[in-house]
Write a protein that holds these residues in place. Sequence first.
Motif, PDB file in Angstrom:
ATOM      1  N   LEU A 140       0.820  -1.213   0.000  1.00 17.80           N
ATOM      2  CA  LEU A 140       0.000   0.000   0.000  1.00 17.80           C
ATOM      3  C   LEU A 140       0.852   1.261   0.000  1.00 17.80           C
ATOM      4  O   LEU A 140       0.615   2.192  -0.783  1.00 17.80           O
ATOM      5  CB  LEU A 140      -0.926   0.011   1.228  1.00 17.80           C
ATOM      6  N   THR A 141       1.857   1.295   0.871  1.00 21.62           N
ATOM      7  CA  THR A 141       2.575   2.547   1.087  1.00 21.62           C
ATOM      8  C   THR A 141       3.707   2.809   0.105  1.00 21.62           C
ATOM      9  O   THR A 141       4.227   3.923   0.055  1.00 21.62           O
ATOM     10  CB  THR A 141       3.142   2.594   2.522  1.00 21.62           C
ATOM     11  N   GLU A 142       4.118   1.811  -0.673  1.00 19.68           N
ATOM     12  CA  GLU A 142       5.129   2.076  -1.698  1.00 19.68           C
ATOM     13  C   GLU A 142       4.598   3.061  -2.727  1.00 19.68           C
ATOM     14  O   GLU A 142       5.325   3.933  -3.213  1.00 19.68           O
ATOM     15  CB  GLU A 142       5.554   0.779  -2.391  1.00 19.68           C
ATOM     16  N   PHE A 143       3.344   2.948  -3.062  1.00 17.86           N
ATOM     17  CA  PHE A 143       2.762   3.794  -4.100  1.00 17.86           C
ATOM     18  C   PHE A 143       2.022   4.995  -3.523  1.00 17.86           C
ATOM     19  O   PHE A 143       1.994   6.055  -4.137  1.00 17.86           O
ATOM     20  CB  PHE A 143       1.832   2.964  -4.984  1.00 17.86           C
ATOM     21  N   LEU A 144       1.419   4.840  -2.357  1.00 16.66           N
ATOM     22  CA  LEU A 144       0.777   5.974  -1.706  1.00 16.66           C
ATOM     23  C   LEU A 144       1.869   6.844  -1.072  1.00 16.66           C
ATOM     24  O   LEU A 144       2.872   6.325  -0.585  1.00 16.66           O
ATOM     25  CB  LEU A 144      -0.218   5.497  -0.648  1.00 16.66           C
ATOM     26  N   PRO A 145       1.687   8.161  -1.060  1.00 16.43           N
ATOM     27  CA  PRO A 145       2.776   9.062  -0.646  1.00 16.43           C
ATOM     28  C   PRO A 145       2.914   9.207   0.863  1.00 16.43           C
ATOM     29  O   PRO A 145       2.806  10.306   1.418  1.00 16.43           O
ATOM     30  CB  PRO A 145       2.353  10.385  -1.295  1.00 16.43           C
ATOM     31  N   VAL A 146       3.153   8.092   1.556  1.00 14.91           N
ATOM     32  CA  VAL A 146       3.234   8.132   3.015  1.00 14.91           C
ATOM     33  C   VAL A 146       4.481   7.435   3.545  1.00 14.91           C
ATOM     34  O   VAL A 146       4.594   7.214   4.743  1.00 14.91           O
ATOM     35  CB  VAL A 146       1.967   7.505   3.647  1.00 14.91           C
ATOM     36  N   SER A 147       5.416   7.100   2.689  1.00 13.71           N
ATOM     37  CA  SER A 147       6.697   6.475   3.028  1.00 13.71           C
ATOM     38  C   SER A 147       6.563   5.016   3.431  1.00 13.71           C
ATOM     39  O   SER A 147       6.227   4.694   4.574  1.00 13.71           O
ATOM     40  CB  SER A 147       7.427   7.232   4.150  1.00 13.71           C
ATOM     41  N   SER A 148       6.843   4.141   2.493  1.00 15.79           N
ATOM     42  CA  SER A 148       6.792   2.706   2.775  1.00 15.79           C
ATOM     43  C   SER A 148       7.875   2.314   3.772  1.00 15.79           C
ATOM     44  O   SER A 148       7.622   1.565   4.710  1.00 15.79           O
ATOM     45  CB  SER A 148       6.961   1.905   1.479  1.00 15.79           C
ATOM     46  N   SER A 149       9.091   2.837   3.602  1.00  9.58           N
ATOM     47  CA  SER A 149      10.183   2.480   4.516  1.00  9.58           C
ATOM     48  C   SER A 149       9.885   2.975   5.928  1.00  9.58           C
ATOM     49  O   SER A 149      10.151   2.292   6.918  1.00  9.58           O
ATOM     50  CB  SER A 149      11.519   3.051   4.020  1.00  9.58           C
ATOM     51  N   GLY A 150       9.313   4.178   6.021  1.00 11.38           N
ATOM     52  CA  GLY A 150       8.951   4.705   7.328  1.00 11.38           C
ATOM     53  C   GLY A 150       7.895   3.863   8.006  1.00 11.38           C
ATOM     54  O   GLY A 150       7.988   3.555   9.199  1.00 11.38           O
TER      55      GLY A 150
ATOM     56  N   ALA B 187      14.918  10.666  -0.484  1.00 10.28           N
ATOM     57  CA  ALA B 187      13.851   9.784   0.025  1.00 10.28           C
ATOM     58  C   ALA B 187      14.366   8.423   0.460  1.00 10.28           C
ATOM     59  O   ALA B 187      13.575   7.592   0.905  1.00 10.28           O
ATOM     60  CB  ALA B 187      12.764   9.622  -1.036  1.00 10.28           C
ATOM     61  N   ILE B 188      15.660   8.187   0.375  1.00  9.02           N
ATOM     62  CA  ILE B 188      16.230   6.966   0.940  1.00  9.02           C
ATOM     63  C   ILE B 188      16.029   6.966   2.457  1.00  9.02           C
ATOM     64  O   ILE B 188      15.893   5.916   3.086  1.00  9.02           O
ATOM     65  CB  ILE B 188      17.728   6.845   0.584  1.00  9.02           C
ATOM     66  N   ILE B 189      15.970   8.153   3.046  1.00 14.82           N
ATOM     67  CA  ILE B 189      15.751   8.269   4.491  1.00 14.82           C
ATOM     68  C   ILE B 189      14.354   7.760   4.826  1.00 14.82           C
ATOM     69  O   ILE B 189      13.371   8.218   4.244  1.00 14.82           O
ATOM     70  CB  ILE B 189      15.876   9.736   4.945  1.00 14.82           C
ATOM     71  N   PRO B 190      14.214   6.809   5.755  1.00 17.38           N
ATOM     72  CA  PRO B 190      12.880   6.310   6.100  1.00 17.38           C
ATOM     73  C   PRO B 190      12.011   7.421   6.699  1.00 17.38           C
ATOM     74  O   PRO B 190      12.442   8.145   7.585  1.00 17.38           O
ATOM     75  CB  PRO B 190      13.158   5.205   7.126  1.00 17.38           C
ATOM     76  N   GLY B 191      10.808   7.544   6.174  1.00 20.84           N
ATOM     77  CA  GLY B 191       9.902   8.601   6.606  1.00 20.84           C
ATOM     78  C   GLY B 191       9.669   9.608   5.503  1.00 20.84           C
ATOM     79  O   GLY B 191       8.617  10.257   5.452  1.00 20.84           O
TER      80      GLY B 191
ATOM     81  N   SER C 290       8.659   9.939   1.929  1.00 18.30           N
ATOM     82  CA  SER C 290       8.019   9.105   0.918  1.00 18.30           C
ATOM     83  C   SER C 290       8.708   9.277  -0.429  1.00 18.30           C
ATOM     84  O   SER C 290       8.849  10.407  -0.917  1.00 18.30           O
ATOM     85  CB  SER C 290       6.538   9.485   0.793  1.00 18.30           C
ATOM     86  N   ARG C 291       9.138   8.162  -1.018  1.00 17.00           N
ATOM     87  CA  ARG C 291       9.777   8.258  -2.331  1.00 17.00           C
ATOM     88  C   ARG C 291       8.805   8.765  -3.377  1.00 17.00           C
ATOM     89  O   ARG C 291       9.095   9.706  -4.104  1.00 17.00           O
ATOM     90  CB  ARG C 291      10.334   6.888  -2.743  1.00 17.00           C
ATOM     91  N   SER C 292       7.623   8.140  -3.451  1.00 17.74           N
ATOM     92  CA  SER C 292       6.641   8.597  -4.433  1.00 17.74           C
ATOM     93  C   SER C 292       6.160  10.004  -4.101  1.00 17.74           C
ATOM     94  O   SER C 292       5.962  10.839  -4.982  1.00 17.74           O
ATOM     95  CB  SER C 292       5.455   7.628  -4.497  1.00 17.74           C
ATOM     96  N   GLY C 293       5.990  10.284  -2.798  1.00 18.64           N
ATOM     97  CA  GLY C 293       5.563  11.617  -2.393  1.00 18.64           C
ATOM     98  C   GLY C 293       6.580  12.672  -2.767  1.00 18.64           C
ATOM     99  O   GLY C 293       6.235  13.741  -3.286  1.00 18.64           O
ATOM    100  N   ALA C 294       7.869  12.388  -2.519  1.00 15.81           N
ATOM    101  CA  ALA C 294       8.929  13.352  -2.816  1.00 15.81           C
ATOM    102  C   ALA C 294       9.090  13.572  -4.313  1.00 15.81           C
ATOM    103  O   ALA C 294       9.203  14.716  -4.777  1.00 15.81           O
ATOM    104  CB  ALA C 294      10.247  12.868  -2.212  1.00 15.81           C
ATOM    105  N   THR C 295       9.105  12.474  -5.074  1.00 14.04           N
ATOM    106  CA  THR C 295       9.335  12.617  -6.518  1.00 14.04           C
ATOM    107  C   THR C 295       8.122  13.203  -7.238  1.00 14.04           C
ATOM    108  O   THR C 295       8.262  14.054  -8.122  1.00 14.04           O
ATOM    109  CB  THR C 295       9.707  11.266  -7.138  1.00 14.04           C
TER     110      THR C 295
END
Length: 262
Positions: free
Chosen positions: A15-25, A156-160, A162-167
């Motif tokens: 869910l969170t990889e694509f939604l802009p809420v940080s999957s790693s976080g 966005a490598i930093i957890p928290g 969001s990769r998709s959110g940032a890009t």
Amino acid sequence: MEILQAALLGIIQGLTEFLPVSSSGHLELAKFFLGDTSAAEESLLMTIVLHAATALSTIVIFRKDILEIFRGLFAFENNEAARFSGKIILSMIPAALVGLLFEDAIEQLFAQQVPLVAGMLVITGLLLFLADRAKTTGREVSWSHALIIGIAQAIAIIPGISRSGATISTSVLLGIDREKAARFSFLMVVPLILGKIAKDVLDGDFAETPNLVPLLIGFTAAFITGLFACQWMIKLVKNSQLSYFAIYCFIIATIAILAWAL
């Protein structure tokens, strides 16, 4: 790691990889709340496997676009497919350099660093608010845009964060068409994830035999949920509905820091 925990982490990742809420976080917070005591290397292995699953989801959803990218790579003329492929490669460079140069430091970030994750979620929320209020000019992704978006992906490598959110937020703030921003964001991460997996295998970072069952369960859960979340996110970006996720990031950050403090 228990099977139920692995399934839950897989669903969260999908869910969170694509939604802009940080999957790693979210994965790091989930491990904290679930009481995961895995070693940093084992925890990172699960994170990589789950990201591989969502990379596969991306490949399935964007299979036609990815085919065009490969055609562009082997094109001998300056056509649109070749230029798009070049921009994807350019966007990968910042994150690839950060990953190679600071690998050990990055690994330590994936050790349930709750205050860090909470702070970065707040930054993600602010980015989403700004992006939702930005005017779209309908621009294409230029070469300079690709580099700037790539820098956002590296951060966005930093957890928290969001990769998709940032890009996507960076793309929209640059005036790029929202649907094209989402498409570029999802496509640019696939080679990086696959490259990271290949590097870990070649380096033998995970030489000890892991417990394959939780990894398989997590992978399957992340892949299936990722298929749905990817398509949903594209619609949300087009309809300028990112502010809801900004509010969500603020709420999760608050809950996380309160739980950590107590």
